[in-house]
Design a protein around this motif. Structure first.
Motif, PDB file in Angstrom:
ATOM      1  N   TYR A 196       0.832  -1.202   0.000  1.00 24.18           N
ATOM      2  CA  TYR A 196       0.000   0.000   0.000  1.00 24.18           C
ATOM      3  C   TYR A 196       0.867   1.252   0.000  1.00 24.18           C
TER       4      TYR A 196
ATOM      5  N   ASP B  87       0.983   5.826  -1.435  1.00 20.45           N
ATOM      6  CA  ASP B  87       0.224   7.049  -1.741  1.00 20.45           C
ATOM      7  C   ASP B  87      -0.958   7.236  -0.789  1.00 20.45           C
ATOM      8  N   LEU B  88      -0.727   6.920   0.469  1.00 25.22           N
ATOM      9  CA  LEU B  88      -1.686   7.126   1.553  1.00 25.22           C
ATOM     10  C   LEU B  88      -0.992   8.094   2.520  1.00 25.22           C
TER      11      LEU B  88
ATOM     12  N   PRO C 167       1.242   3.405   5.608  1.00 25.70           N
ATOM     13  CA  PRO C 167       1.704   3.611   4.238  1.00 25.70           C
ATOM     14  C   PRO C 167       3.055   2.937   3.993  1.00 25.70           C
TER      15      PRO C 167
ATOM     16  N   GLY D  82      -9.242   1.854   3.194  1.00 24.34           N
ATOM     17  CA  GLY D  82      -8.351   2.872   3.733  1.00 24.34           C
ATOM     18  C   GLY D  82      -9.139   3.907   4.492  1.00 24.34           C
TER      19      GLY D  82
ATOM     20  N   SER E 226      -8.203   7.649   0.413  1.00 26.61           N
ATOM     21  CA  SER E 226      -7.890   6.940  -0.835  1.00 26.61           C
ATOM     22  C   SER E 226      -6.376   6.682  -0.931  1.00 26.61           C
ATOM     23  N   TYR E 227      -6.003   5.681  -1.736  1.00 21.93           N
ATOM     24  CA  TYR E 227      -4.619   5.202  -1.762  1.00 21.93           C
ATOM     25  C   TYR E 227      -4.395   4.448  -3.062  1.00 21.93           C
TER      26      TYR E 227
END
Ligand SMILES: O=C[C@H](O)[C@@H](O)CC(=O)C(=O)O
Ligand SMILES: [Zn+2]
Length: 266
Positions: free
Chosen positions: A195, A197-198, A221, A237, A240-241
């Motif tokens: 995971y 881009d959170l 992240p 999440g 969003s991610y």
């Protein structure tokens, strides 16, 4: 390189939170100037992270002369513009672009922020870069299911050729939180989710385990979760991610999965 055993599904019943995390969650993938690697005996996948400038090492556990002597490698750029140099050839990668490195490449070095997945390989396929446009984007989900997302398939049967590695990136739309629901298992493969881009303060609630006995992992992240063949893999999440999904095992057919109806989950 850290090494983790494979896990039988009945072992999970007695694991507490810390035991589950130590076995299935890969937390500490990025340190500046290092390539950090974790080897799992689930289909012998290696997952790794690179931050800054570093070369791919050849850990003793592989008992090989160089890392890719009997392996192939998928590289995903999870940062800004970066570069990967393979035996003297430089490949520039923009954010979320992918490089496949075939068996036999002797020297691989990185400059940027990359997530890595490697599987054993029996033959050599060409080293290839792919952009998001090359990856045949597929839109899935709906706003009222809070799961609008785009699946980019990079390394797969109709894309970049590999021995067994299958790899792609899924990007959630703003306001969509759920990935992979309804979920599934892969009897013939191991899958790893990574995971990214959170925002730093947010988390993913990742569901794993047998469909009738799910457990959860709270994932920060840039952490990865190992899914053995018996485990569902899905999650939501707190914002969003995006995530990288990668598989190794018996075949490479993306749709070789056992679907699990939402009502079957326990
Ligand atoms: O086996 C396939 C993988 O679990 C993912 O491709 C699923 C996924 O990205 C999604 O539904 O959002
Ligand atoms: Zn899957």
């Amino acid at each position: 390189m850290e090494s983790r055993p494979a896990t039988a599904p009945d072992q999970v019943t007695s694991m507490d939170t810390e035991q589950l995390r130590r076995r299935f969650l890969v937390e500490d993938l990025f340190r500046t100037g290092e390539v950090r690697l974790t080897y799992t005996h689930e289909d012998r996948l290696v997952v790794g992270g690179v931050a800054g400038t570093a070369g791919l090492p050849c850990p003793d556990q592989l008992r090989s002369e160089y890392f890719l002597e009997r392996r192939e490698l998928g590289v995903v750029n999870i940062g800004g513009p970066g570069a990967v140099t393979v035996d003297g050839a430089r490949h520039d990668l923009a954010s979320r672009e992918v490089l496949y490195v075939g068996r036999g490449a002797r020297q691989v070095s990185f400059d940027g922020r990359f997530y890595l997945v490697s599987t054993p390989a029996h033959t050599s396929h060409p080293t290839v870069k792919a952009t998001l446009d090359d990856a045949e984007p597929v839109r899935l989900g709906s706003a009222d299911g809070s799961n609008e997302r785009t699946i980019y398939k990079f390394i797969h049967l109709k894309g970049i050729q590999s021995c067994q590695l299958v790899l792609g990136v899924t990007v959630l739309e703003p306001g969509s939180m759920w990935n992979t629901m309804p979920c599934h298992t892969h009897e013939r493969r191991t899958e790893v989710y990574f995971y990214f881009d959170l925002p730093e303060a947010d988390r993913i609630v990742h569901l794993m385990g047998r469909p009738d006995a799910t457990r959860n992992l709270i994932v920060a992240p840039e952490q990865a979760v190992i899914s053995p063949y018996w485990s569902v893999h899905c999650g939501f999440g707190t914002r969003s991610y995006a995530f990288v999904w990668a598989m190794g095992g018996e075949n490479q057919a993306y749709d070789d999965m056992e679907p699990v109806a939402i009502g079957e989950l326990r």
